[in-house]
Design a protein around this motif. Structure first.
Motif, PDB file in Angstrom:
ATOM      1  N   GLU A   1       0.862  -1.190   0.000  1.00  0.00           N
ATOM      2  CA  GLU A   1       0.000   0.000   0.000  1.00  0.00           C
ATOM      3  C   GLU A   1       0.897   1.238   0.000  1.00  0.00           C
ATOM      4  OE1 GLU A   1      -1.357  -3.452   2.196  1.00  0.00           O
ATOM      5  OE2 GLU A   1      -0.019  -1.890   2.991  1.00  0.00           O
ATOM      6  N   LEU A   2       0.555   2.201  -0.787  1.00  0.00           N
ATOM      7  CA  LEU A   2       1.426   3.363  -0.913  1.00  0.00           C
ATOM      8  C   LEU A   2       0.667   4.555  -1.490  1.00  0.00           C
ATOM      9  CD1 LEU A   2       3.875   2.726  -3.925  1.00  0.00           C
ATOM     10  CD2 LEU A   2       1.810   1.427  -3.510  1.00  0.00           C
ATOM     11  N   GLU A   3       1.379   5.704  -1.577  1.00  0.00           N
ATOM     12  CA  GLU A   3       0.869   6.919  -2.213  1.00  0.00           C
ATOM     13  C   GLU A   3      -0.421   7.415  -1.570  1.00  0.00           C
ATOM     14  OE1 GLU A   3       0.777   5.956  -6.414  1.00  0.00           O
ATOM     15  OE2 GLU A   3       2.789   5.130  -6.283  1.00  0.00           O
ATOM     16  N   GLY A   4      -0.405   7.534  -0.240  1.00  0.00           N
ATOM     17  CA  GLY A   4      -1.568   8.031   0.480  1.00  0.00           C
ATOM     18  C   GLY A   4      -1.642   9.546   0.452  1.00  0.00           C
TER      19      GLY A   4
ATOM     20  N   GLU B   1      -5.406  -6.748 -11.244  1.00  0.00           N
ATOM     21  CA  GLU B   1      -4.205  -7.132 -11.963  1.00  0.00           C
ATOM     22  C   GLU B   1      -3.199  -5.991 -11.994  1.00  0.00           C
ATOM     23  OE1 GLU B   1      -5.072  -8.578 -15.827  1.00  0.00           O
ATOM     24  OE2 GLU B   1      -6.257 -10.292 -15.129  1.00  0.00           O
ATOM     25  N   ARG B   2      -3.704  -4.763 -11.983  1.00  0.00           N
ATOM     26  CA  ARG B   2      -2.853  -3.578 -12.001  1.00  0.00           C
ATOM     27  C   ARG B   2      -3.184  -2.692 -10.807  1.00  0.00           C
ATOM     28  NH1 ARG B   2       0.764  -3.106 -16.610  1.00  0.00           N
ATOM     29  NH2 ARG B   2       0.171  -4.833 -17.972  1.00  0.00           N
ATOM     30  N   PRO B   3      -2.253  -1.816 -10.396  1.00  0.00           N
ATOM     31  CA  PRO B   3      -2.543  -0.950  -9.256  1.00  0.00           C
ATOM     32  C   PRO B   3      -3.786  -0.085  -9.489  1.00  0.00           C
ATOM     33  CG  PRO B   3      -0.212  -0.919  -9.779  1.00  0.00           C
ATOM     34  CD  PRO B   3      -0.873  -1.651 -10.899  1.00  0.00           C
ATOM     35  N   HIS B   4      -4.571   0.072  -8.447  1.00  0.00           N
ATOM     36  CA  HIS B   4      -5.767   0.907  -8.460  1.00  0.00           C
ATOM     37  C   HIS B   4      -5.697   1.953  -7.348  1.00  0.00           C
ATOM     38  CE1 HIS B   4      -7.641  -1.571 -11.467  1.00  0.00           C
ATOM     39  NE2 HIS B   4      -8.826  -1.017 -11.295  1.00  0.00           N
TER      40      HIS B   4
ATOM     41  N   PHE C   1      -9.678  10.689   1.370  1.00  0.00           N
ATOM     42  CA  PHE C   1      -8.353  10.085   1.423  1.00  0.00           C
ATOM     43  C   PHE C   1      -8.236   9.064   0.303  1.00  0.00           C
ATOM     44  CE2 PHE C   1      -5.467   6.655   2.766  1.00  0.00           C
ATOM     45  CZ  PHE C   1      -4.314   7.394   2.993  1.00  0.00           C
ATOM     46  N   TYR C   2      -7.087   9.058  -0.361  1.00  0.00           N
ATOM     47  CA  TYR C   2      -6.832   8.145  -1.470  1.00  0.00           C
ATOM     48  C   TYR C   2      -5.514   7.414  -1.232  1.00  0.00           C
ATOM     49  CZ  TYR C   2     -10.258  11.170  -3.754  1.00  0.00           C
ATOM     50  OH  TYR C   2     -11.387  11.900  -4.050  1.00  0.00           O
ATOM     51  N   PHE C   3      -5.463   6.157  -1.652  1.00  0.00           N
ATOM     52  CA  PHE C   3      -4.204   5.430  -1.630  1.00  0.00           C
ATOM     53  C   PHE C   3      -4.220   4.401  -2.751  1.00  0.00           C
ATOM     54  CE2 PHE C   3      -6.792   2.365   0.501  1.00  0.00           C
ATOM     55  CZ  PHE C   3      -6.138   1.139   0.473  1.00  0.00           C
ATOM     56  N   VAL C   4      -3.060   3.791  -2.991  1.00  0.00           N
ATOM     57  CA  VAL C   4      -2.895   2.861  -4.103  1.00  0.00           C
ATOM     58  C   VAL C   4      -2.672   1.454  -3.561  1.00  0.00           C
ATOM     59  CG1 VAL C   4      -1.424   2.224  -6.057  1.00  0.00           C
ATOM     60  CG2 VAL C   4      -2.017   4.627  -5.655  1.00  0.00           C
ATOM     61  N   THR C   5      -3.300   0.483  -4.203  1.00  0.00           N
ATOM     62  CA  THR C   5      -3.182  -0.917  -3.828  1.00  0.00           C
ATOM     63  C   THR C   5      -3.300  -1.792  -5.067  1.00  0.00           C
ATOM     64  OG1 THR C   5      -4.143  -2.683  -2.477  1.00  0.00           O
ATOM     65  CG2 THR C   5      -5.670  -1.123  -3.437  1.00  0.00           C
ATOM     66  N   ARG C   6      -2.943  -3.083  -4.910  1.00  0.00           N
ATOM     67  CA  ARG C   6      -3.153  -4.052  -5.984  1.00  0.00           C
ATOM     68  C   ARG C   6      -4.079  -5.178  -5.561  1.00  0.00           C
ATOM     69  NH1 ARG C   6       1.360  -6.460  -9.608  1.00  0.00           N
ATOM     70  NH2 ARG C   6      -0.581  -7.234 -10.474  1.00  0.00           N
ATOM     71  N   GLU C   7      -4.515  -5.216  -4.338  1.00  0.00           N
ATOM     72  CA  GLU C   7      -5.354  -6.300  -3.859  1.00  0.00           C
ATOM     73  C   GLU C   7      -6.635  -6.398  -4.679  1.00  0.00           C
ATOM     74  OE1 GLU C   7      -6.618  -9.500  -1.404  1.00  0.00           O
ATOM     75  OE2 GLU C   7      -4.681  -8.587  -1.818  1.00  0.00           O
ATOM     76  N   GLY C   8      -6.846  -7.567  -5.323  1.00  0.00           N
ATOM     77  CA  GLY C   8      -8.044  -7.782  -6.116  1.00  0.00           C
ATOM     78  C   GLY C   8      -7.961  -7.264  -7.537  1.00  0.00           C
TER      79      GLY C   8
ATOM     80  N   ARG D   1      -8.393   2.460 -11.979  1.00  0.00           N
ATOM     81  CA  ARG D   1      -7.032   2.052 -12.269  1.00  0.00           C
ATOM     82  C   ARG D   1      -6.090   3.246 -12.212  1.00  0.00           C
ATOM     83  NH1 ARG D   1      -4.757  -1.010 -17.741  1.00  0.00           N
ATOM     84  NH2 ARG D   1      -2.536  -0.749 -17.236  1.00  0.00           N
ATOM     85  N   ARG D   2      -4.964   3.038 -11.590  1.00  0.00           N
ATOM     86  CA  ARG D   2      -3.951   4.082 -11.517  1.00  0.00           C
ATOM     87  C   ARG D   2      -3.228   4.201 -12.844  1.00  0.00           C
ATOM     88  NH1 ARG D   2       1.612   3.577  -8.178  1.00  0.00           N
ATOM     89  NH2 ARG D   2       1.934   2.130  -9.897  1.00  0.00           N
TER      90      ARG D   2
END
Length: 291
Positions: A53-56, A74-77, A65-72, A95-96
């Motif tokens: 988890e990153l980019e909060g 194929e690409r970071p969202h 509040f926004y952050f970036v994850t890949r859980e669930g 998608r990010r």
């Protein structure tokens, strides 16, 4: 500093992070107790887990509040939360296509070479910044903007460089390389320019660092020039990668990413935060040294 930092935008990494069901969060700051002068994990076990988890970032008003994850995925969202009647609820995911930065008026979310405009309670589809930035030979991961419309961004394709593009007479100017104090070291990336352009924070791997990649800051000097690169010190930096810093819109907190564990190709990245008073402490030292 490992190559995954330069490849996050396009490919992501094999690790995943939580993006499904979240516990009920109530109150300001996603229900978190404000941090002190030492960096600590943001929302442990809720946002920052044992995955990726990153980019909060908080939006102006501190109610999104926004952050970036890949859980669930194929690409970071990018996952977005909003506080309504004191309760935080997930309200968007997309998608990010670039690392998020929200302007101080809350109307634009920059995403590297593109952006989304505020539309009511949501965001538009991603739009291009135009031919000055939409270049195949540039690898922009993060672009941030000042209130004057100055853009500062990185470029991993042409030598880990930070560039700046100003507005002059209402016209966007071609980007130029930042001075040498910014474009030194290895894996120089992820710049954050203050809204008033009084300082700039970025990360780089340098000989005076504490580990892999460290966070550095430079202040505008009284003569208008940028001051030297200052390592933000041991209360911020660790012996692993520390990167992607920003300051919350209320000016109270410094947020950044840190690698906390590695297992082969799997990397555990968490969001950290701390009291932003460290910036004023470093500013005073910088100004004293300039006298």
């Amino acid at each position: 500093m490992k190559q995954y930092l330069a490849l996050m935008l396009t490919f992501g990494i094999s690790a995943t992070a939580m993006a499904g069901d979240f516990p009920k969060l109530e109150g300001p700051l996603m229900g978190q107790t404000p941090p002190g002068k030492m960096a600590e994990v943001f929302a442990p076990g809720v946002i920052s887990t044992d995955k990726w988890e990153l980019e909060g970032v908080f939006a102006p008003g501190m109610e999104e509040f926004y952050f970036v994850t890949r859980e669930g995925f194929e690409r970071p969202h990018i996952i977005g939360f909003r506080m309504t009647d004191g309760v935080w609820q997930k309200f968007t995911e997309f998608r990010r296509t670039g690392e998020p930065f929200i302007t101080s008026d809350g109307q634009t979310m920059h995403l590297a070479k593109g952006y989304r405009a505020r539309e009511g309670d949501s965001w538009s589809e991603t739009k291009s910044l135009g031919p000055l930035f939409d270049r195949e030979d540039w690898g922009i991961m993060r672009l941030t903007a000042s209130d004057a419309g100055t853009y500062v961004f990185d470029d991993y394709k042409t030598g880990d460089m930070i560039r700046i593009s100003r507005m002059v007479g209402g016209e966007r100017q071609p980007a130029e390389a930042m001075p040498v104090q910014f474009n030194s070291g290895k894996m120089t990336a992820h710049p954050f320019i203050a809204a008033d352009e009084s300082y700039l924070i970025w990360d780089s791997e340098r000989e005076d660092g504490f580990g892999q990649s460290d966070l550095y800051i430079s202040f505008r000097m009284p003569d208008g020039e940028w001051g030297p690169a200052i390592n933000m010190g041991p209360t911020v930096n660790s012996d692993d990668d520390d990167f992607w810093a920003s300051v919350t819109p209320d000016g109270k907190y410094l947020m950044f990413d840190r690698v906390v564990a590695r297992d082969g190709d799997t990397v555990n990245v968490d969001i950290y935060w701390m009291d932003a008073g460290i910036i004023n402490e470093l500013r005073q030292k910088a100004m004293s040294g300039a006298e």
